[in-house]
Design a protein around this motif. Structure first.
Motif, PDB file in Angstrom:
ATOM      1  N   ARG A  45       0.837  -1.205   0.000  1.00 59.89           N
ATOM      2  CA  ARG A  45       0.000   0.000   0.000  1.00 59.89           C
ATOM      3  C   ARG A  45       0.873   1.257   0.000  1.00 59.89           C
ATOM      4  O   ARG A  45       0.630   2.204  -0.751  1.00 59.89           O
ATOM      5  CB  ARG A  45      -0.921  -0.024   1.217  1.00 59.89           C
ATOM      6  N   LYS A  46       1.909   1.264   0.831  1.00 58.60           N
ATOM      7  CA  LYS A  46       2.782   2.437   0.933  1.00 58.60           C
ATOM      8  C   LYS A  46       3.633   2.619  -0.317  1.00 58.60           C
ATOM      9  O   LYS A  46       3.966   3.744  -0.695  1.00 58.60           O
ATOM     10  CB  LYS A  46       3.689   2.313   2.162  1.00 58.60           C
ATOM     11  N   ALA A  47       4.013   1.517  -0.950  1.00 58.13           N
ATOM     12  CA  ALA A  47       4.933   1.598  -2.084  1.00 58.13           C
ATOM     13  C   ALA A  47       4.225   1.879  -3.400  1.00 58.13           C
ATOM     14  O   ALA A  47       4.877   2.227  -4.389  1.00 58.13           O
ATOM     15  CB  ALA A  47       5.704   0.284  -2.209  1.00 58.13           C
ATOM     16  N   GLY A  48       2.927   1.728  -3.445  1.00 55.75           N
ATOM     17  CA  GLY A  48       2.211   1.759  -4.707  1.00 55.75           C
ATOM     18  C   GLY A  48       1.992   3.135  -5.310  1.00 55.75           C
ATOM     19  O   GLY A  48       2.247   4.145  -4.671  1.00 55.75           O
ATOM     20  N   PRO A  49       1.518   3.140  -6.552  1.00 59.86           N
ATOM     21  CA  PRO A  49       1.274   1.937  -7.366  1.00 59.86           C
ATOM     22  C   PRO A  49       2.568   1.376  -7.958  1.00 59.86           C
ATOM     23  O   PRO A  49       3.454   2.139  -8.336  1.00 59.86           O
ATOM     24  CB  PRO A  49       0.340   2.437  -8.467  1.00 59.86           C
ATOM     25  N   ALA A  50       2.689   0.070  -8.005  1.00 62.48           N
ATOM     26  CA  ALA A  50       3.866  -0.607  -8.538  1.00 62.48           C
ATOM     27  C   ALA A  50       3.512  -1.308  -9.842  1.00 62.48           C
ATOM     28  O   ALA A  50       2.420  -1.850  -9.975  1.00 62.48           O
ATOM     29  CB  ALA A  50       4.379  -1.631  -7.537  1.00 62.48           C
ATOM     30  N   GLU A  51       4.425  -1.280 -10.785  1.00 63.38           N
ATOM     31  CA  GLU A  51       4.170  -1.934 -12.071  1.00 63.38           C
ATOM     32  C   GLU A  51       4.156  -3.451 -11.933  1.00 63.38           C
ATOM     33  O   GLU A  51       3.474  -4.144 -12.691  1.00 63.38           O
ATOM     34  CB  GLU A  51       5.215  -1.504 -13.095  1.00 63.38           C
ATOM     35  N   SER A  52       4.929  -3.977 -10.997  1.00 63.86           N
ATOM     36  CA  SER A  52       4.907  -5.404 -10.704  1.00 63.86           C
ATOM     37  C   SER A  52       5.456  -5.617  -9.310  1.00 63.86           C
ATOM     38  O   SER A  52       6.027  -4.717  -8.700  1.00 63.86           O
ATOM     39  CB  SER A  52       5.718  -6.209 -11.736  1.00 63.86           C
ATOM     40  N   VAL A  53       5.279  -6.828  -8.809  1.00 61.48           N
ATOM     41  CA  VAL A  53       5.706  -7.198  -7.465  1.00 61.48           C
ATOM     42  C   VAL A  53       6.448  -8.531  -7.552  1.00 61.48           C
ATOM     43  O   VAL A  53       6.055  -9.412  -8.324  1.00 61.48           O
ATOM     44  CB  VAL A  53       4.487  -7.349  -6.514  1.00 61.48           C
ATOM     45  N   GLY A  54       7.518  -8.687  -6.784  1.00 57.60           N
ATOM     46  CA  GLY A  54       8.218  -9.967  -6.685  1.00 57.60           C
ATOM     47  C   GLY A  54       8.503 -10.270  -5.227  1.00 57.60           C
ATOM     48  O   GLY A  54       8.798  -9.367  -4.450  1.00 57.60           O
ATOM     49  N   ILE A  55       8.406 -11.525  -4.848  1.00 56.62           N
ATOM     50  CA  ILE A  55       8.618 -11.936  -3.460  1.00 56.62           C
ATOM     51  C   ILE A  55       9.817 -12.870  -3.375  1.00 56.62           C
ATOM     52  O   ILE A  55       9.887 -13.857  -4.099  1.00 56.62           O
ATOM     53  CB  ILE A  55       7.386 -12.670  -2.887  1.00 56.62           C
ATOM     54  N   ASP A  56      10.762 -12.536  -2.497  1.00 57.60           N
ATOM     55  CA  ASP A  56      11.784 -13.511  -2.127  1.00 57.60           C
ATOM     56  C   ASP A  56      11.793 -13.627  -0.613  1.00 57.60           C
ATOM     57  O   ASP A  56      11.455 -12.688   0.100  1.00 57.60           O
ATOM     58  CB  ASP A  56      13.163 -13.115  -2.674  1.00 57.60           C
ATOM     59  N   ALA A  57      12.155 -14.799  -0.130  1.00 58.76           N
ATOM     60  CA  ALA A  57      12.153 -15.056   1.316  1.00 58.76           C
ATOM     61  C   ALA A  57      13.101 -16.213   1.583  1.00 58.76           C
ATOM     62  O   ALA A  57      13.810 -16.682   0.687  1.00 58.76           O
ATOM     63  CB  ALA A  57      10.732 -15.371   1.817  1.00 58.76           C
ATOM     64  N   TRP A  58      13.096 -16.685   2.820  1.00 62.03           N
ATOM     65  CA  TRP A  58      13.985 -17.792   3.178  1.00 62.03           C
ATOM     66  C   TRP A  58      13.453 -19.099   2.593  1.00 62.03           C
ATOM     67  O   TRP A  58      12.295 -19.212   2.198  1.00 62.03           O
ATOM     68  CB  TRP A  58      14.124 -17.887   4.698  1.00 62.03           C
ATOM     69  N   ALA A  59      14.335 -20.087   2.584  1.00 60.43           N
ATOM     70  CA  ALA A  59      14.008 -21.389   2.006  1.00 60.43           C
ATOM     71  C   ALA A  59      13.494 -22.343   3.075  1.00 60.43           C
ATOM     72  O   ALA A  59      13.336 -21.984   4.240  1.00 60.43           O
ATOM     73  CB  ALA A  59      15.252 -21.970   1.340  1.00 60.43           C
ATOM     74  N   ILE A  60      13.194 -23.566   2.649  1.00 62.93           N
ATOM     75  CA  ILE A  60      12.984 -24.746   3.485  1.00 62.93           C
ATOM     76  C   ILE A  60      11.591 -24.817   4.127  1.00 62.93           C
ATOM     77  O   ILE A  60      10.930 -25.835   4.066  1.00 62.93           O
ATOM     78  CB  ILE A  60      14.086 -24.872   4.569  1.00 62.93           C
TER      79      ILE A  60
END
Length: 432
Positions: A45-60
């Motif tokens: 909400r704070k960053a928008g509007p965004a042309e696209s979004v990508g998520i990275d996080a920890w594994a396992i």
């Protein structure tokens, strides 16, 4: 993080920071995944509007969905003790190419109840499912599970069957996918956009953000954990590699992240917590002047769970016949010189086992701000250490999104853009 990417530069802005605080319930350590999802929505909400979004996080770690798509309990934290009794691998190295860690996904699933589970989603895929309604397994993170065939580049179906795991819970492996946000999510954040698949394992994104030239480099992605290795065109599945406990994880563009997981700044972070969070910079300055011969093995199992880390360091020194650090400065020095030596061993092993020469070490992530750690690493490896960027994972995430929109080119182009956009510092090895 929001990113403004052009052919000339990439610029990051931190839009929203929120807590990631695990919760222990009835003796089990869980991720507070709903709190994390709310933080994600607040950030969008704070960053928008965004042309696209990508998520990275920890594994396992993962969440299980029932047949209605509802989450079956909060995901269990990999530092929980439920896999402590697992001491031998159940996934063959020649298939999965994965380093043995007792908390790998394959071992966690062996401890889990799966009778109600319809789908298993790793953490970034679970968050993406809540945003879009799409269920997929992004490749770089799927490759960390111990259930991925690194040669066939698919789930290791024969292994899954042999272990008696239900095949239905494994979604299609995917990379490069795009999905629109659900209408209710778009209404909540105030705009509509798409979720683009990036290297959803944060290390995969961080390696994209390594500002290397050529291929003769090692990387250390240093945060709570340290991932130390080289980038290769194909996995290394030899018996020597297995015995050295190296892992072959999928990278962007068909690359292999050949690396060893080394405990990172977790040990220092836990010491600071026990010490009531004193300012770090004065401690690092004192540690730079301190002298101690004490060296610990950062990967000793005693350092994995939360707890009184200074006492565990003293206990380790007693067990190994060493004089324990006498004060906080010596303790910090002990931790950092121990990490540097662990990095040296991992880099040397990666070169020996892969045959890939290394001329420079790139240290990215939060640890790149720790000048003492960077210098000790240069001294230990005998190689120049290029420190930065701090936010390598966010940069790699954003650049893969930008490439999907035609803004940047291949991996070399993305890394060149990072070099031109970020302030980097080089540490030369000092004579011993």
């Amino acid at each position: 993080m929001s990113a403004d990417v052009s052919a000339e530069s990439v610029r990051l802005v931190e839009e929203h920071r929120f807590l990631n605080r695990p919760v222990r319930v009835a003796g089990t350590l869980h991720w507070d995944i709903l709190s994390l999802y709310q933080g994600l929505l607040d950030g969008l909400r704070k960053a928008g509007p965004a042309e696209s979004v990508g998520i990275d996080a920890w594994a396992i770690d993962y969440g299980l969905l029932d047949r209605d798509g509802a989450l079956i309990g909060n995901p269990v934290h990999y530092r929980d003790g439920r896999t402590e009794k697992i001491t031998e691998r159940i996934d063959p190295y020649e298939v999965t190419g994965l380093q043995f860690l007792r908390f790998n996904t394959v071992n966690q699933l062996a401890c889990d109840r799966l009778d109600r589970a319809e789908t298993m989603l790793l953490i970034p895929d679970l968050l993406g499912y809540w945003l879009t309604g799409e269920r997929w397994a992004e490749r770089t993170n799927a490759s960390t599970t111990g259930l991925y065939d690194v040669t066939k580049r698919d789930w290791a179906w024969e292994l899954i069957a042999r272990l008696g795991l239900p095949s239905r819970i494994f979604p299609e492996i995917s990379d490069g996918g795009v999905a629109a946000l659900r209408a209710d999510v778009a209404a909540e954040i105030g705009y509509t956009t798409s979720l683009a698949q990036v290297g959803s394992h944060d290390t995969a994104s961080a390696v994209v953000g390594v500002p290397a030239t050529g291929d003769r480099f090692a990387y250390i992605s240093c945060g709570t954990w340290s991932l130390v290795g080289v980038e290769l065109p194909a996995p290394v599945l030899t018996e020597e590699s297995r015995l050295a406990n190296f892992t072959n994880e999928a990278g962007i563009d068909g690359t292999t992240r050949y690396l060893r997981n080394v405990m990172g700044l977790w040990i220092l972070q836990e010491c600071l917590r026990v010490w009531d969070d004193p300012p770090l910079e004065p401690l690092l300055a004192a540690a730079a002047e301190a002298r101690t011969d004490a060296v610990i093995d950062p990967d000793d199992p005693s350092f994995l769970p939360p707890g009184d880390m200074p006492a565990r360091i003293a206990d380790y020194c007693a067990r190994t016949g060493q004089t324990a650090p006498e004060d906080r400065a010596q303790a910090v020095r002990c931790i950092l010189q121990s990490l540097a030596l662990a990095y040296q061993r991992a880099v040397a092993d990666a070169v020996r086992l892969s045959g890939r020469p290394v001329e420079v070490v790139h240290l990215v992530g939060g640890g790149s701000r720790n000048a003492l750690l960077c210098q000790l690493t240069a001294d230990a490896t005998g190689l120049p250490v290029v420190a930065g960027p701090v936010e390598a994972a966010a940069l790699g995430n954003a650049l893969v999104q930008a490439r999907a929109r035609g803004v940047v080119g291949d991996l070399a182009d993305m890394r060149d853009l990072v070099r031109r956009s970020e302030s980097l510092r080089t540490y030369e090895p000092r004579g011993q």
